[in-house]
Scaffold this motif. Structure first.
Motif, PDB file in Angstrom:
ATOM      1  N   GLN A  77      27.113  81.439   9.659  1.00  0.00           N
ATOM      2  CA  GLN A  77      28.498  81.008   9.471  1.00  0.00           C
ATOM      3  C   GLN A  77      28.859  79.877  10.428  1.00  0.00           C
ATOM      4  N   HIS A  78      28.015  79.644  11.421  1.00  0.00           N
ATOM      5  CA  HIS A  78      28.223  78.562  12.384  1.00  0.00           C
ATOM      6  C   HIS A  78      27.286  77.421  11.990  1.00  0.00           C
ATOM      7  N   ARG A  79      27.860  76.334  11.539  1.00  0.00           N
ATOM      8  CA  ARG A  79      27.064  75.297  10.891  1.00  0.00           C
ATOM      9  C   ARG A  79      26.056  74.632  11.818  1.00  0.00           C
ATOM     10  N   ARG A  80      26.274  74.708  13.106  1.00  0.00           N
ATOM     11  CA  ARG A  80      25.300  74.138  14.037  1.00  0.00           C
ATOM     12  C   ARG A  80      23.995  74.939  14.003  1.00  0.00           C
ATOM     13  N   LEU A  81      24.039  76.155  13.469  1.00  0.00           N
ATOM     14  CA  LEU A  81      22.864  77.018  13.426  1.00  0.00           C
ATOM     15  C   LEU A  81      22.224  77.088  12.044  1.00  0.00           C
ATOM     16  N   VAL A  82      22.815  76.429  11.057  1.00  0.00           N
ATOM     17  CA  VAL A  82      22.209  76.402   9.726  1.00  0.00           C
ATOM     18  C   VAL A  82      20.867  75.677   9.778  1.00  0.00           C
ATOM     19  N   ARG A  83      20.801  74.673  10.642  1.00  0.00           N
ATOM     20  CA  ARG A  83      19.576  73.945  10.942  1.00  0.00           C
ATOM     21  C   ARG A  83      19.501  73.822  12.459  1.00  0.00           C
ATOM     22  N   ASP A  84      18.314  73.742  13.022  1.00  0.00           N
ATOM     23  CA  ASP A  84      18.199  73.639  14.479  1.00  0.00           C
ATOM     24  C   ASP A  84      18.251  72.169  14.880  1.00  0.00           C
ATOM     25  N   TYR A  85      19.341  71.788  15.540  1.00  0.00           N
ATOM     26  CA  TYR A  85      19.547  70.400  15.953  1.00  0.00           C
ATOM     27  C   TYR A  85      19.220  70.159  17.425  1.00  0.00           C
ATOM     28  N   GLU A  86      18.942  71.201  18.173  1.00  0.00           N
ATOM     29  CA  GLU A  86      18.821  71.065  19.624  1.00  0.00           C
ATOM     30  C   GLU A  86      17.432  70.569  20.017  1.00  0.00           C
ATOM     31  N   SER A 103      18.958  75.759  21.980  1.00  0.00           N
ATOM     32  CA  SER A 103      19.141  76.491  20.724  1.00  0.00           C
ATOM     33  C   SER A 103      19.536  77.938  21.004  1.00  0.00           C
ATOM     34  N   ARG A 104      18.897  78.522  21.998  1.00  0.00           N
ATOM     35  CA  ARG A 104      19.219  79.898  22.391  1.00  0.00           C
ATOM     36  C   ARG A 104      20.675  79.991  22.832  1.00  0.00           C
ATOM     37  N   ALA A 105      21.140  78.983  23.563  1.00  0.00           N
ATOM     38  CA  ALA A 105      22.532  78.974  24.012  1.00  0.00           C
ATOM     39  C   ALA A 105      23.489  78.881  22.837  1.00  0.00           C
ATOM     40  N   MET A 106      23.129  78.105  21.794  1.00  0.00           N
ATOM     41  CA  MET A 106      23.982  78.014  20.610  1.00  0.00           C
ATOM     42  C   MET A 106      24.149  79.377  19.943  1.00  0.00           C
ATOM     43  N   ILE A 107      23.082  80.177  19.954  1.00  0.00           N
ATOM     44  CA  ILE A 107      23.166  81.523  19.397  1.00  0.00           C
ATOM     45  C   ILE A 107      24.111  82.381  20.226  1.00  0.00           C
ATOM     46  N   HIS A 108      24.006  82.266  21.545  1.00  0.00           N
ATOM     47  CA  HIS A 108      24.911  83.024  22.415  1.00  0.00           C
ATOM     48  C   HIS A 108      26.363  82.612  22.197  1.00  0.00           C
ATOM     49  N   TRP A 109      26.618  81.322  22.017  1.00  0.00           N
ATOM     50  CA  TRP A 109      27.990  80.875  21.772  1.00  0.00           C
ATOM     51  C   TRP A 109      28.511  81.399  20.436  1.00  0.00           C
ATOM     52  N   ALA A 110      27.665  81.390  19.417  1.00  0.00           N
ATOM     53  CA  ALA A 110      28.088  81.899  18.109  1.00  0.00           C
ATOM     54  C   ALA A 110      28.434  83.382  18.181  1.00  0.00           C
ATOM     55  N   MET A 111      27.608  84.148  18.867  1.00  0.00           N
ATOM     56  CA  MET A 111      27.881  85.579  18.995  1.00  0.00           C
ATOM     57  C   MET A 111      29.111  85.828  19.864  1.00  0.00           C
ATOM     58  N   ALA A 112      29.277  85.020  20.922  1.00  0.00           N
ATOM     59  CA  ALA A 112      30.468  85.158  21.767  1.00  0.00           C
ATOM     60  C   ALA A 112      31.724  84.857  20.964  1.00  0.00           C
ATOM     61  N   ASN A 113      31.649  83.866  20.098  1.00  0.00           N
ATOM     62  CA  ASN A 113      32.783  83.519  19.242  1.00  0.00           C
ATOM     63  C   ASN A 113      33.153  84.703  18.346  1.00  0.00           C
ATOM     64  N   ARG A 114      32.143  85.311  17.732  1.00  0.00           N
ATOM     65  CA  ARG A 114      32.412  86.426  16.843  1.00  0.00           C
ATOM     66  C   ARG A 114      32.941  87.646  17.592  1.00  0.00           C
ATOM     67  N   MET A 115      32.326  87.973  18.719  1.00  0.00           N
ATOM     68  CA  MET A 115      32.734  89.166  19.456  1.00  0.00           C
ATOM     69  C   MET A 115      34.132  89.022  20.040  1.00  0.00           C
ATOM     70  N   SER A 116      34.458  87.840  20.534  1.00  0.00           N
ATOM     71  CA  SER A 116      35.792  87.647  21.108  1.00  0.00           C
ATOM     72  C   SER A 116      36.869  87.791  20.046  1.00  0.00           C
ATOM     73  N   ARG A 117      36.573  87.369  18.823  1.00  0.00           N
ATOM     74  CA  ARG A 117      37.529  87.537  17.719  1.00  0.00           C
ATOM     75  C   ARG A 117      37.695  89.009  17.357  1.00  0.00           C
ATOM     76  N   GLU A 118      36.588  89.735  17.371  1.00  0.00           N
ATOM     77  CA  GLU A 118      36.685  91.161  17.068  1.00  0.00           C
ATOM     78  C   GLU A 118      37.483  91.888  18.142  1.00  0.00           C
ATOM     79  N   LEU A 119      37.254  91.529  19.399  1.00  0.00           N
ATOM     80  CA  LEU A 119      37.941  92.199  20.505  1.00  0.00           C
ATOM     81  C   LEU A 119      39.441  91.951  20.492  1.00  0.00           C
TER      82      LEU A 119
END
Length: 283
Positions: free
Chosen positions: A233-242, A248-264
């Motif tokens: 759902q995060h377009r920066r992760l649809v393809r690996d641009y890093e 790239s690993r950090a982009m995954i952490h940011w995407a998950m942080a984005n989702r979790m913060s919204r849930e919280l």
């Protein structure tokens, strides 16, 4: 506080309150040349990173309302290198587990991998070909808890076998989450992964696909497939641009942080559908 019009990817006051202490503490610890004149708002730096993460644009295409893109990327790189991004992610994961009635430390997990294509700026020695999926790019190896929250993340060339990445993940998992004693995997992981799991005190069980036609969610393992869906759902992760696997690993952490913060905070994840009052047409 920014006076610009907000973007849908911006953190709300409630979401910023969850992560602000980590970034404030990070800034307070920094000393030396160039640290006295701190002209950029940390919240705006985070908003800019999330904008790139969510929209998938190149860094240099950041809207001018944000701080300069080179400054934003510098913060992004520093936070990845010194572990700040992962710290934010891990704290949000602990909070998310607690609201689901779980302890902060899991006892069971799921492992899987996802291959994605890379962009033209990624060096050849940083990518490879996944012979099974016929994809040239990188591979994301993940272990998640039973809620689908990331515990360990590894990014490699797509040519690296799932079992090779899985063994590295299990080694890291046993060190960072020693309470995990059970991990479910799919049939792509070899017997060597099961043996390696036993060596580090983790029982790895392969969940076989049912012999029926059509889509069937796999027991225990469907949660990590959903996690890969969250990432996409995060377009920066649809393809690996890093350029770097660590970025790239950090982009995954940011995407998950984005989702979790919204849930919280009870905020829904925005979609890209434009809502209007115009009723749908019929033909």
């Amino acid at each position: 506080m920014s006076t610009r019009r907000p973007y849908r990817s911006d953190v709300s006051d409630a979401r910023w309150a969850l992560i602000e202490p980590v970034f404030t503490a990070w800034r307070e610890k920094r000393t030396g040349p160039g640290t006295a004149a701190r002209v950029h708002d940390l919240r705006e730096i985070v908003n800019a990173i999330l904008y790139v993460n969510r929209t998938g644009i190149p860094w240099e295409y950041l809207p001018h309302a944000f701080p300069p893109y080179k400054t934003v990327y510098d913060y992004y790189a520093k936070w990845e290198a010194d572990g700040t991004t992962e710290l934010v992610h891990d704290q949000l994961r602990d909070k998310t587990r607690r609201i689901h009635g779980r302890g902060t430390e899991p006892t069971a997990a799921v492992v899987d991998a996802q291959s994605v294509k890379t962009s033209g700026n990624v060096a050849e020695d940083s990518q490879g070909i996944d012979a099974g999926k016929k994809i040239k790019g990188r591979k994301r190896h993940l272990i998640t808890d039973t809620l689908g929250l990331a515990l360990t993340v590894l990014v490699t060339a797509a040519s690296v076998h799932d079992s090779t990445g899985g063994k590295q993940l299990l080694t890291e998992l046993s060190a960072t989450h020693p309470g995990v004693s059970k991990v479910w995997a799919d049939g792509g992981y070899s017997a060597s992964v099961l043996q390696h799991g036993a060596d580090v005190g983790i029982d790895v069980e392969v969940v076989q696909r049912p012999r029926v036609k059509g889509f069937q969610p796999l027991a225990k393992r469907w949660v990590i497939e959903r996690t890969f869906g969250w990432l996409m759902q995060h377009r920066r992760l649809v393809r690996d641009y890093e350029t770097s696997p660590q970025r790239s690993r950090a982009m995954i952490h940011w995407a998950m942080a984005n989702r979790m913060s919204r849930e919280l905070t009870g905020e829904s994840t925005p979609t890209w559908r434009i809502e209007t009052d115009i009723p749908p047409t019929t033909t």
